[in-house]
Design a protein around this motif. Sequence first.
Motif, short mmCIF file in Angstrom:
data_model
loop_
_atom_site.label_atom_id
_atom_site.label_comp_id
_atom_site.label_asym_id
_atom_site.label_seq_id
_atom_site.Cartn_x
_atom_site.Cartn_y
_atom_site.Cartn_z
N GLY A 121 3.96 5.56 -4.16
CA GLY A 121 3.25 4.96 -5.46
C GLY A 121 2.53 3.59 -5.49
N GLY A 122 2.43 3.02 -4.11
CA GLY A 122 1.87 1.62 -4.07
C GLY A 122 0.32 1.68 -4.16
N LEU A 123 -0.20 0.60 -4.16
CA LEU A 123 -1.86 0.60 -4.05
C LEU A 123 -2.55 1.61 -3.04
CD1 LEU A 123 -1.90 -3.28 -4.46
CD2 LEU A 123 -2.05 -1.75 -6.38
N GLU A 139 4.40 -7.43 7.60
CA GLU A 139 5.21 -6.34 7.38
C GLU A 139 4.43 -5.13 8.17
OE1 GLU A 139 8.10 -5.88 6.21
OE2 GLU A 139 8.12 -8.03 5.69
N TYR A 140 3.48 -5.23 9.10
CA TYR A 140 3.06 -4.09 9.89
C TYR A 140 4.34 -3.91 10.85
CZ TYR A 140 0.55 -1.52 13.39
OH TYR A 140 -0.08 -0.63 14.40
N LEU A 193 0.64 -1.35 0.02
CA LEU A 193 0.03 0.13 -0.03
C LEU A 193 0.95 1.32 -0.01
CD1 LEU A 193 -2.63 -1.16 2.44
CD2 LEU A 193 -3.15 -0.88 0.09
N ASP A 194 0.38 2.23 -0.59
CA ASP A 194 0.99 3.63 -0.70
C ASP A 194 1.07 4.10 0.94
OD1 ASP A 194 1.76 6.03 -2.60
OD2 ASP A 194 0.68 6.58 -0.80
N PRO A 195 2.23 4.95 1.43
CA PRO A 195 2.43 5.09 2.57
C PRO A 195 1.44 5.94 3.08
CG PRO A 195 4.32 5.77 1.22
CD PRO A 195 3.36 5.04 0.42
N SER A 196 0.43 6.97 2.16
CA SER A 196 -0.48 7.81 2.51
C SER A 196 -1.86 6.90 3.20
CB SER A 196 -0.99 8.45 1.45
OG SER A 196 -1.71 8.00 0.27
N PHE A 197 -1.85 5.57 2.65
CA PHE A 197 -3.00 4.62 3.33
C PHE A 197 -2.24 3.77 4.50
CE2 PHE A 197 -3.94 5.57 -0.88
CZ PHE A 197 -5.12 5.94 -0.95
N ALA A 198 -1.07 3.35 4.27
CA ALA A 198 -0.23 2.62 5.38
C ALA A 198 0.89 3.02 5.95
CB ALA A 198 -0.40 0.99 4.98
N MET A 246 -5.80 0.10 11.61
CA MET A 246 -7.08 0.15 11.14
C MET A 246 -7.20 -0.26 9.76
SD MET A 246 -8.63 3.44 12.99
CE MET A 246 -7.41 4.60 12.52
N VAL A 247 -6.27 -0.07 8.93
CA VAL A 247 -6.30 -0.51 7.67
C VAL A 247 -6.16 -2.12 7.59
CG1 VAL A 247 -5.31 -0.82 5.38
CG2 VAL A 247 -5.78 1.37 6.37
N ALA A 248 -5.17 -2.70 8.43
CA ALA A 248 -4.69 -4.22 8.38
C ALA A 248 -6.03 -5.11 9.08
CB ALA A 248 -3.73 -4.44 9.30
#
Length: 105
Positions: A45-47, A74-75, A31-36, A87-89
């Motif tokens: 530039g990730g998902l 990888e959390y 995931l893009d760092p803005s999400f995770a 929360m995303v996880a």
Amino acid sequence: MGSSGINAEYMGSSGINAEYMGYITLDIDCLDPSFAPGVSHIEPGGLSTRELLRLIHNIKLGPKNRIVGFDIVEYNPTRDINNLTAMVAAKLLKELSSIAAPYAG
């Protein structure tokens, strides 16, 4: 890449087909760092979370094609900001559980 690029490159028109019982390891640093932000190795530039959820929901399962287990890796809580990645996880874990449960045996 955007969701249309993911559809074309990874899912095709019929979705992802699981042909046998399988185990899924979800590496959350895709995931893009803005999400995770709380991951060991960030991927600018990730998902997006929505793109990853679309991939999860396009896994084709059935009585002979099922998920027997899954994990999220990888959390890194020391890098997380306001528990955003946690929360995303949790959301991804819930979604994986919901698609696997109907075919649990």
